[in-house]
Each structure stands twice: as C-alpha cells, then as structure tokens.
Design a protein around this motif. Structure first.
Motif, short mmCIF file in Angstrom:
data_model
loop_
_atom_site.label_atom_id
_atom_site.label_comp_id
_atom_site.label_asym_id
_atom_site.label_seq_id
_atom_site.Cartn_x
_atom_site.Cartn_y
_atom_site.Cartn_z
N PRO A 83 0.62 -1.67 0.14
CA PRO A 83 -0.10 -0.16 0.18
C PRO A 83 0.80 1.02 -0.14
O PRO A 83 0.62 2.25 -0.91
CB PRO A 83 -0.76 -0.08 1.30
CG PRO A 83 -0.79 -1.68 1.55
CD PRO A 83 0.46 -2.17 1.22
N TRP A 86 1.29 1.46 -3.89
CA TRP A 86 0.39 2.27 -4.48
C TRP A 86 0.59 3.52 -3.72
O TRP A 86 -0.11 4.54 -5.01
CB TRP A 86 -0.54 1.06 -4.39
CG TRP A 86 -1.09 -0.08 -4.45
CD1 TRP A 86 0.58 -0.35 -5.63
CD2 TRP A 86 -1.54 -1.49 -4.32
NE1 TRP A 86 -0.35 -1.46 -5.76
CE2 TRP A 86 -1.03 -2.06 -4.66
CE3 TRP A 86 -2.32 -1.04 -2.77
CZ2 TRP A 86 -1.91 -3.58 -5.22
CZ3 TRP A 86 -2.88 -2.89 -3.26
CH2 TRP A 86 -2.95 -3.17 -4.28
N SER A 87 0.81 4.31 -2.16
CA SER A 87 0.32 5.79 -2.73
C SER A 87 1.54 6.75 -2.68
O SER A 87 0.90 7.81 -3.58
CB SER A 87 0.21 5.82 -1.03
OG SER A 87 -0.81 4.78 -0.49
N TRP A 91 0.40 9.12 -5.74
CA TRP A 91 1.12 10.83 -4.92
C TRP A 91 2.02 11.34 -5.87
O TRP A 91 1.58 12.11 -6.97
CB TRP A 91 1.60 10.76 -3.72
CG TRP A 91 2.49 12.20 -3.62
CD1 TRP A 91 1.86 13.06 -2.69
CD2 TRP A 91 3.59 12.91 -2.79
NE1 TRP A 91 2.69 14.20 -2.69
CE2 TRP A 91 3.79 13.45 -2.38
CE3 TRP A 91 5.41 11.57 -3.60
CZ2 TRP A 91 5.19 13.94 -2.35
CZ3 TRP A 91 5.67 11.90 -3.05
CH2 TRP A 91 6.32 12.79 -3.18
N ASP A 115 -8.08 5.19 -6.56
CA ASP A 115 -7.51 6.63 -6.37
C ASP A 115 -7.11 5.87 -4.85
O ASP A 115 -8.12 6.54 -4.11
CB ASP A 115 -8.39 7.71 -6.47
CG ASP A 115 -7.64 8.95 -6.16
OD1 ASP A 115 -6.13 8.48 -5.67
OD2 ASP A 115 -7.98 10.38 -5.74
N PRO A 116 -6.06 5.19 -4.79
CA PRO A 116 -5.74 5.01 -3.32
C PRO A 116 -5.68 6.19 -2.02
O PRO A 116 -5.30 7.37 -2.80
CB PRO A 116 -4.53 3.71 -2.45
CG PRO A 116 -3.83 4.64 -4.10
CD PRO A 116 -4.72 5.37 -5.20
N VAL A 117 -6.59 5.81 -1.15
CA VAL A 117 -6.68 7.05 0.20
C VAL A 117 -6.39 5.57 1.48
O VAL A 117 -6.90 4.73 1.23
CB VAL A 117 -7.55 7.40 0.13
CG1 VAL A 117 -8.16 8.16 -0.99
CG2 VAL A 117 -8.92 6.43 0.62
N LEU A 118 -5.59 6.71 2.40
CA LEU A 118 -5.10 5.58 3.39
C LEU A 118 -6.43 5.63 4.83
O LEU A 118 -7.39 6.95 4.53
CB LEU A 118 -4.28 6.49 5.30
CG LEU A 118 -4.25 6.32 5.82
CD1 LEU A 118 -3.90 4.65 5.10
CD2 LEU A 118 -2.65 6.69 6.30
#
Length: 160
Positions: A83, A86-87, A91, A115-118
């Motif tokens: 992850p 991926w972030s 970014w 659109d990856p988010v934490l």
C-alpha cells in the motif's frame, strides 16, 4: 531512533530499495530480472538485496545448486509495504507526471482506475488531518512525547 518513520526509512529509505520492492510486486524474483529492469550496477543490487533480506522484507531462496542461484521472494513484511508503493504511485501521478499517467492502480474485475486513500481499519473512515493526529504511544520516550506535543499546540498565523 524511536520514530517509526525513521525505523522504516532505515529499511526502505534508499532509492534502489523501494524500486526493488516495486519490481518484486510486479512479480520479479531473480537477480538478472531486477538488474535488467533497474539498470543497476551488480554490486549495488547485491548490497540492496542483502539489506532487504536482512530487514525481513525479502527472503532468499535457492533455485539452482549448480551454479548456485537464488531468487528473492517477498515476505509478509515485504507484502505489507505494497500500500505504501501504491500511495507513492498515486502521489507521483498527481504531482510529478506532467506527461501524464504511466502507471495506475486499477480494479482487477472492472478495470476502473482506483484512487488509493489511507483508511482507518477500525472505523473505515479516511485518515485526514481534521479527524486524526499522531499521538504518543505507550513506549514513547520524552523526546517523542515532546515532538508530538506540538501537534495540538496553537499556531500563530503571520501575514506574508
């Protein structure tokens, strides 16, 4: 250093280490695959692979006795870094790709761009500065507690 960021960077903070892990996520396992993909000097690749094995992110497995040849396979700790990569992809695409997106994360079933988010695993809420903050944990020393005490300290805004 007690900081988890510093401790993490000790293991993966070097440019080549993250790129090796990226390629391992893409399915590469062999020295020559990493070398060809990264165009990295063999001595540097050897050092970085050894460091990633010592840190527990990769496991060295012998696949040939004559001549002796090893492959490098992600461990659970290494897979847990995915992850983060991926972030970095998201970014980097958002801020440093003037020519457009060259790599993107997509849904395996639909092909839709992600659109990856934490997200907090417990509440399911996206982690952002309004709702979440860093805080000292039970093992924090005074230096760490002092650094984190600044998080809630009132800020004085000055005109520029």
């Amino acid at each position: 250093m007690q900081c988890p960021i510093a401790r993490s960077l000790e293991r993966v903070g070097e440019w080549w280490s993250i790129l090796i892990l990226r390629d391992a996520f893409y399915g590469m396992t062999r020295f020559d695959e990493f070398q060809k993909s990264l165009d990295i000097a063999p001595s540097m690749l050897t050092r970085r692979l050894n460091a990633l094995v010592e840190s527990g992110l990769l496991e060295r497995r012998r696949y040939s006795e004559k001549p002796p040849r090893d492959e490098y396979v992600l461990t659970a700790i290494g897979r847990d870094f995915r992850p983060v990569v991926w972030s970095l992809v998201a970014w980097g695409n958002r801020h440093f790709a003037p020519e457009g997106t060259s790599v993107q994360l997509v849904d395996r079933e639909t092909g839709a761009v992600a659109d990856p988010v934490l997200v907090d695993r417990i509440s399911g809420r996206p982690i952002g500065p309004r709702d979440f903050k860093p805080a000292a944990g039970p093992a924090a020393n005074e230096r760490t507690r002092g650094r984190l005490a600044r998080v809630d300290a009132p800020r004085v805004e000055t005109a520029s």
